[in-house]
Design a protein around this motif. Structure first.
Motif, PDB file in Angstrom:
ATOM      1  N   VAL A   8       0.853  -1.181   0.000  1.00 34.99           N
ATOM      2  CA  VAL A   8       0.000   0.000   0.000  1.00 34.99           C
ATOM      3  C   VAL A   8       0.894   1.238   0.000  1.00 34.99           C
ATOM      4  O   VAL A   8       1.822   1.344   0.793  1.00 34.99           O
ATOM      5  CB  VAL A   8      -0.928   0.007   1.232  1.00 34.99           C
ATOM      6  CG1 VAL A   8      -1.794   1.251   1.245  1.00 34.99           C
ATOM      7  CG2 VAL A   8      -1.789  -1.240   1.252  1.00 34.99           C
ATOM      8  N   PHE A   9       0.607   2.164  -0.913  1.00 33.62           N
ATOM      9  CA  PHE A   9       1.353   3.407  -1.015  1.00 33.62           C
ATOM     10  C   PHE A   9       0.403   4.587  -0.829  1.00 33.62           C
ATOM     11  O   PHE A   9      -0.706   4.572  -1.337  1.00 33.62           O
ATOM     12  CB  PHE A   9       2.021   3.538  -2.394  1.00 33.62           C
ATOM     13  CG  PHE A   9       3.116   2.553  -2.617  1.00 33.62           C
ATOM     14  CD1 PHE A   9       4.406   2.842  -2.229  1.00 33.62           C
ATOM     15  CD2 PHE A   9       2.864   1.334  -3.213  1.00 33.62           C
ATOM     16  CE1 PHE A   9       5.432   1.938  -2.437  1.00 33.62           C
ATOM     17  CE2 PHE A   9       3.871   0.423  -3.427  1.00 33.62           C
ATOM     18  CZ  PHE A   9       5.165   0.736  -3.035  1.00 33.62           C
ATOM     19  N   ALA A  10       0.858   5.599  -0.105  1.00 35.93           N
ATOM     20  CA  ALA A  10       0.107   6.840   0.036  1.00 35.93           C
ATOM     21  C   ALA A  10       0.584   7.803  -1.041  1.00 35.93           C
ATOM     22  O   ALA A  10       1.767   7.867  -1.336  1.00 35.93           O
ATOM     23  CB  ALA A  10       0.330   7.439   1.412  1.00 35.93           C
ATOM     24  N   MET A  11      -0.355   8.543  -1.654  1.00 36.62           N
ATOM     25  CA  MET A  11      -0.013   9.520  -2.695  1.00 36.62           C
ATOM     26  C   MET A  11      -0.033  10.919  -2.092  1.00 36.62           C
ATOM     27  O   MET A  11      -0.993  11.282  -1.409  1.00 36.62           O
ATOM     28  CB  MET A  11      -1.042   9.467  -3.828  1.00 36.62           C
ATOM     29  CG  MET A  11      -0.989   8.237  -4.649  1.00 36.62           C
ATOM     30  SD  MET A  11      -2.102   8.329  -6.060  1.00 36.62           S
ATOM     31  CE  MET A  11      -3.695   8.224  -5.263  1.00 36.62           C
ATOM     32  N   PHE A  12       1.028  11.676  -2.340  1.00 39.29           N
ATOM     33  CA  PHE A  12       1.130  13.043  -1.860  1.00 39.29           C
ATOM     34  C   PHE A  12       1.422  13.974  -3.030  1.00 39.29           C
ATOM     35  O   PHE A  12       2.190  13.619  -3.930  1.00 39.29           O
ATOM     36  CB  PHE A  12       2.261  13.175  -0.831  1.00 39.29           C
ATOM     37  CG  PHE A  12       2.011  12.411   0.435  1.00 39.29           C
ATOM     38  CD1 PHE A  12       1.268  12.971   1.456  1.00 39.29           C
ATOM     39  CD2 PHE A  12       2.511  11.136   0.611  1.00 39.29           C
ATOM     40  CE1 PHE A  12       1.037  12.269   2.632  1.00 39.29           C
ATOM     41  CE2 PHE A  12       2.283  10.436   1.773  1.00 39.29           C
ATOM     42  CZ  PHE A  12       1.543  11.000   2.789  1.00 39.29           C
ATOM     43  N   CYS A  13       0.852  15.173  -3.000  1.00 33.60           N
ATOM     44  CA  CYS A  13       1.133  16.188  -4.014  1.00 33.60           C
ATOM     45  C   CYS A  13       2.565  16.684  -3.813  1.00 33.60           C
ATOM     46  O   CYS A  13       2.980  16.958  -2.680  1.00 33.60           O
ATOM     47  CB  CYS A  13       0.152  17.346  -3.869  1.00 33.60           C
ATOM     48  SG  CYS A  13       0.490  18.724  -4.976  1.00 33.60           S
ATOM     49  N   LYS A  14       3.336  16.803  -4.903  1.00 32.84           N
ATOM     50  CA  LYS A  14       4.723  17.256  -4.798  1.00 32.84           C
ATOM     51  C   LYS A  14       4.818  18.735  -4.423  1.00 32.84           C
ATOM     52  O   LYS A  14       5.753  19.139  -3.759  1.00 32.84           O
ATOM     53  CB  LYS A  14       5.477  16.998  -6.098  1.00 32.84           C
ATOM     54  CG  LYS A  14       5.956  15.579  -6.226  1.00 32.84           C
ATOM     55  CD  LYS A  14       6.985  15.448  -7.315  1.00 32.84           C
ATOM     56  CE  LYS A  14       7.540  14.035  -7.312  1.00 32.84           C
ATOM     57  NZ  LYS A  14       8.556  13.842  -8.327  1.00 32.84           N
ATOM     58  N   VAL A  55       2.376  13.194  -8.467  1.00 32.25           N
ATOM     59  CA  VAL A  55       2.338  12.727  -7.082  1.00 32.25           C
ATOM     60  C   VAL A  55       3.650  12.048  -6.691  1.00 32.25           C
ATOM     61  O   VAL A  55       4.391  11.562  -7.535  1.00 32.25           O
ATOM     62  CB  VAL A  55       1.164  11.751  -6.832  1.00 32.25           C
ATOM     63  CG1 VAL A  55      -0.157  12.437  -7.006  1.00 32.25           C
ATOM     64  CG2 VAL A  55       1.254  10.534  -7.702  1.00 32.25           C
ATOM     65  N   LYS A  56       3.881  12.034  -5.382  1.00 31.39           N
ATOM     66  CA  LYS A  56       5.017  11.343  -4.800  1.00 31.39           C
ATOM     67  C   LYS A  56       4.438  10.188  -3.981  1.00 31.39           C
ATOM     68  O   LYS A  56       3.481  10.386  -3.223  1.00 31.39           O
ATOM     69  CB  LYS A  56       5.790  12.312  -3.905  1.00 31.39           C
ATOM     70  CG  LYS A  56       7.003  11.706  -3.226  1.00 31.39           C
ATOM     71  CD  LYS A  56       7.803  12.769  -2.503  1.00 31.39           C
ATOM     72  CE  LYS A  56       7.009  13.375  -1.379  1.00 31.39           C
ATOM     73  NZ  LYS A  56       7.786  14.301  -0.538  1.00 31.39           N
ATOM     74  N   LEU A  57       4.981   8.992  -4.151  1.00 37.95           N
ATOM     75  CA  LEU A  57       4.470   7.829  -3.424  1.00 37.95           C
ATOM     76  C   LEU A  57       5.356   7.518  -2.229  1.00 37.95           C
ATOM     77  O   LEU A  57       6.579   7.609  -2.315  1.00 37.95           O
ATOM     78  CB  LEU A  57       4.423   6.604  -4.340  1.00 37.95           C
ATOM     79  CG  LEU A  57       3.468   6.670  -5.513  1.00 37.95           C
ATOM     80  CD1 LEU A  57       3.540   5.380  -6.305  1.00 37.95           C
ATOM     81  CD2 LEU A  57       2.058   6.910  -5.064  1.00 37.95           C
ATOM     82  N   LYS A  58       4.706   7.152  -1.128  1.00 40.26           N
ATOM     83  CA  LYS A  58       5.420   6.769   0.078  1.00 40.26           C
ATOM     84  C   LYS A  58       4.803   5.460   0.566  1.00 40.26           C
ATOM     85  O   LYS A  58       3.578   5.363   0.688  1.00 40.26           O
ATOM     86  CB  LYS A  58       5.272   7.863   1.129  1.00 40.26           C
ATOM     87  CG  LYS A  58       6.021   7.596   2.401  1.00 40.26           C
ATOM     88  CD  LYS A  58       5.826   8.762   3.369  1.00 40.26           C
ATOM     89  CE  LYS A  58       6.437   8.422   4.702  1.00 40.26           C
ATOM     90  NZ  LYS A  58       6.109   9.436   5.708  1.00 40.26           N
ATOM     91  N   GLU A  59       5.638   4.471   0.825  1.00 39.94           N
ATOM     92  CA  GLU A  59       5.135   3.175   1.251  1.00 39.94           C
ATOM     93  C   GLU A  59       4.464   3.305   2.608  1.00 39.94           C
ATOM     94  O   GLU A  59       5.008   3.883   3.536  1.00 39.94           O
ATOM     95  CB  GLU A  59       6.284   2.173   1.334  1.00 39.94           C
ATOM     96  CG  GLU A  59       5.823   0.766   1.571  1.00 39.94           C
ATOM     97  CD  GLU A  59       6.939  -0.248   1.492  1.00 39.94           C
ATOM     98  OE1 GLU A  59       6.823  -1.267   2.197  1.00 39.94           O
ATOM     99  OE2 GLU A  59       7.905  -0.019   0.765  1.00 39.94           O
ATOM    100  N   GLU A  60       3.241   2.768   2.702  1.00 40.12           N
ATOM    101  CA  GLU A  60       2.479   2.880   3.919  1.00 40.12           C
ATOM    102  C   GLU A  60       2.592   1.631   4.772  1.00 40.12           C
ATOM    103  O   GLU A  60       3.009   1.683   5.902  1.00 40.12           O
ATOM    104  CB  GLU A  60       1.017   3.176   3.583  1.00 40.12           C
ATOM    105  CG  GLU A  60       0.397   4.165   4.510  1.00 40.12           C
ATOM    106  CD  GLU A  60      -0.984   4.549   4.036  1.00 40.12           C
ATOM    107  OE1 GLU A  60      -1.730   3.707   3.539  1.00 40.12           O
ATOM    108  OE2 GLU A  60      -1.318   5.733   4.180  1.00 40.12           O
ATOM    109  N   LYS A  61       2.161   0.520   4.224  1.00 38.31           N
ATOM    110  CA  LYS A  61       2.240  -0.743   4.968  1.00 38.31           C
ATOM    111  C   LYS A  61       2.114  -1.899   3.998  1.00 38.31           C
ATOM    112  O   LYS A  61       1.675  -1.736   2.871  1.00 38.31           O
ATOM    113  CB  LYS A  61       1.135  -0.826   6.010  1.00 38.31           C
ATOM    114  CG  LYS A  61      -0.246  -0.938   5.425  1.00 38.31           C
ATOM    115  CD  LYS A  61      -1.252  -1.275   6.491  1.00 38.31           C
ATOM    116  CE  LYS A  61      -2.568  -1.639   5.840  1.00 38.31           C
ATOM    117  NZ  LYS A  61      -3.477  -2.299   6.731  1.00 38.31           N
ATOM    118  N   HIS A  62       2.481  -3.070   4.453  1.00 40.45           N
ATOM    119  CA  HIS A  62       2.324  -4.266   3.651  1.00 40.45           C
ATOM    120  C   HIS A  62       0.941  -4.839   3.874  1.00 40.45           C
ATOM    121  O   HIS A  62       0.408  -4.773   4.970  1.00 40.45           O
ATOM    122  CB  HIS A  62       3.382  -5.309   4.030  1.00 40.45           C
ATOM    123  CG  HIS A  62       4.757  -4.915   3.639  1.00 40.45           C
ATOM    124  ND1 HIS A  62       5.235  -5.053   2.367  1.00 40.45           N
ATOM    125  CD2 HIS A  62       5.751  -4.337   4.336  1.00 40.45           C
ATOM    126  CE1 HIS A  62       6.454  -4.601   2.304  1.00 40.45           C
ATOM    127  NE2 HIS A  62       6.803  -4.160   3.500  1.00 40.45           N
TER     128      HIS A  62
END
Length: 65
Positions: A8-14, A55-62
């Motif tokens: 799961v990845f969270a999407m953030f505005c750059k 968007v910038k992706l950041k790993e949230e959890k497995h």
């Protein structure tokens, strides 16, 4: 029946850093393409910027499945 690990990845505005949602990616698809290739240049509407932004992706959890 599990069909492979997804992350799961969270999407953030750059520009603004606003959180825009989540995505679930497999580590690799059948053609050997990883999640980074799929997420490259991904754009999403940002309500703060009032435009479509990269968007910038950041790993949230497995995933637990």
């Amino acid at each position: 029946m599990p069909r492979g690990k997804r992350t799961v990845f969270a999407m953030f505005c750059k520009k603004s850093g606003n959180r825009l949602g989540t995505l679930r990616f497999h580590r690799q698809d059948k053609r050997g393409k990883g999640w980074k290739e799929h997420a490259e240049g991904l754009k999403k509407y940002c309500p703060k910027c009032k435009s479509r932004e990269v968007v910038k992706l950041k790993e949230e959890k497995h995933s637990s499945k």
